[in-house]
Design an enzyme around this catalytic site. Structure first.
Site, short mmCIF file in Angstrom:
data_model
loop_
_atom_site.label_atom_id
_atom_site.label_comp_id
_atom_site.label_asym_id
_atom_site.label_seq_id
_atom_site.Cartn_x
_atom_site.Cartn_y
_atom_site.Cartn_z
CG LEU A 131 -1.93 1.10 1.18
CD1 LEU A 131 -2.73 1.86 0.35
CD2 LEU A 131 -2.17 0.91 2.93
CG ASP A 132 3.28 4.48 2.13
OD1 ASP A 132 4.28 4.52 1.86
OD2 ASP A 132 2.39 5.47 3.24
N PRO A 133 4.44 1.94 1.32
CG PRO A 133 7.03 0.98 0.70
CD PRO A 133 6.00 0.94 1.76
CG ASP A 136 3.60 4.94 -1.65
OD1 ASP A 136 3.19 3.97 -2.26
OD2 ASP A 136 3.83 5.42 -0.84
#
Length: 396
Positions: A131-133, A136
């Site tokens: 997801l993050d990273p 994004d």
């Protein structure tokens, strides 16, 4: 020197079944010839498969490095859901056995040191694919490519890029938070300085929460603060040298009121030593447990605003806002789905050997985003352009 990629064998070894293991594992059970879930014990692995509805579709295994090594064959894919400090040892094993490696974590120096050997061995090292990273990065690559097309690489311009992500309670509580990953990791991140660009200059926040500010999305107020080192991503995202950053920050998003609710935690972070912070993490885990009745919410907002000459301006943004349900948390979906997507691209032979961070080109990012949208990771895209043909707001 990079060798030809080792052909995928069709076998996937998923290591760990924590909070971020979700429906992505199910998609791999459909795509791979064989999936093995490794956990602390075979019984715990079987329980996790049963919880995910995959008891008949994957094989439970008790994880030890020696047991994995004995089961590993060239072309297998190892997916590490273990804490980031444990990735390097797993990667070393993969390089030795010529198996591919994937994780959702940032690239550590210990992992980076092994990349040349992995490339020579024909091994794919897929990182930052969660997801993050992860998502994004896909959003940022897409926005930068659209802006470059509209403004032109050689046109002098200034820009502001912000990327904020957070896992928060779907129903706000007094603490303004529920732990979707280990409390020790949350506190550790808050104790790490953050470097970013503000008002055109690089700056560092030794205590990131002290740089918290309000951030409004769709009329809702959140609180955001910088996280880690944002500066290297200027190059990673391919922003033209002729464009100068006014703002460039990658950070964390929290519910409005979080800064005030966490005042006691911050007091401990200012004065506590490692032992005290470790104890605090245990206390917070006990005080604010996540129960089966809780529903989490993931919010990821990436925006880019470019100001060129003669009114040639461009702005755009992606927003992902998902709430978990009784079958799966939003965090598990948003981490496991893109990671599984990357693994499927290892299985189909489309990823080259050596280091990769999610999808590192605009074209691949658009492909990944389309695939994720088709698999239940929904988001919206907003694009505004002046002095040129307007681009309407469009869902993916």
């Amino acid at each position: 020197m990079t060798s030809e990629v080792v052909p995928a064998s069709g076998t996937v070894h998923w290591i760990g079944a924590g909070l971020s293991t979700g429906s992505g594992l199910a998609t791999l059970c459909e795509a791979a010839e064989r999936v093995r879930l490794w956990h602390r014990t075979e019984e715990r692995a079987a329980e996790a498969l049963d919880r995910l509805g995959l008891a008949a579709r994957a094989e439970p295994r008790a994880f030890t490095p020696d047991a994995l090594a004995a089961d590993l064959a060239p072309g297998d894919v190892v997916v590490s859901m273990l804490p980031a400090p444990e990735h390097a040892a797993l990667l070393a094993l993969c390089v030795r056995e010529r198996a591919h490696f994937a994780c959702s974590s940032y690239v550590s120096d210990a992992v980076l040191e092994q990349v040349p050997a992995a490339a020579r061995a024909g091994v794919v090292v897929l990182t930052e694919a969660g997801l993050d990273p992860g998502i994004d990065h896909l959003f940022a690559h897409s926005l930068v490519a659209r802006a470059r097309e509209a403004i032109g690489d050689g046109t002098p311009a200034s820009y502001s890029l912000t990327s904020y992500c957070g896992g928060v309670p779907a129903v706000p509580n007094d603490f303004r938070y529920r732990f979707s990953w280990a409390p020790a990791g949350v506190l550790g991140a808050l104790r790490s300085p953050a470097r970013y660009v503000e008002d055109g200059a690089e700056t560092t926040a030794d205590r990131p929460w002290e740089a918290t500010r309000r951030h409004i999305l769709g009329g809702e107020t959140f609180e955001v603060y910088p996280n880690r080192d944002s500066v290297p991503f200027v190059e990673q995202y391919g922003l033209p040298p002729a464009w100068k950053p006014r703002t460039f920050v990658r950070g964390t998003l929290r519910l409005d009121g979080w800064l005030r609710a966490w005042d006691g935690v911050f007091a401990e972070l200012r004065t506590g030593d490692d032992a005290r912070i470790a104890a605090l993490a245990r206390e917070l885990a006990a005080t604010y447990p996540t129960t089966d009745a809780d529903r989490d919410r993931v919010v990821l907002a990436v925006s880019l605003d470019v100001r060129g000459g003669a009114g040639r301006d461009w702005s755009g943004g992606y927003l992902l806002d998902l709430v978990g349900d009784e079958e799966e948390s939003a965090m598990a979906r948003c981490v496991s789905r893109p990671l599984a997507l990357g693994v499927r691209h290892i299985l189909d032979g489309s990823l080259p050997p050596g280091l990769g961070r999610a999808a590192e080109t605009a074209a691949r990012s658009e492909q990944w985003l389309a695939e994720l949208a088709g698999e239940g990771v929904h988001f919206t895209l907003r694009v505004d352009q002046q002095n040129g043909r307007p681009r309407p707001t469009t869902p993916p």
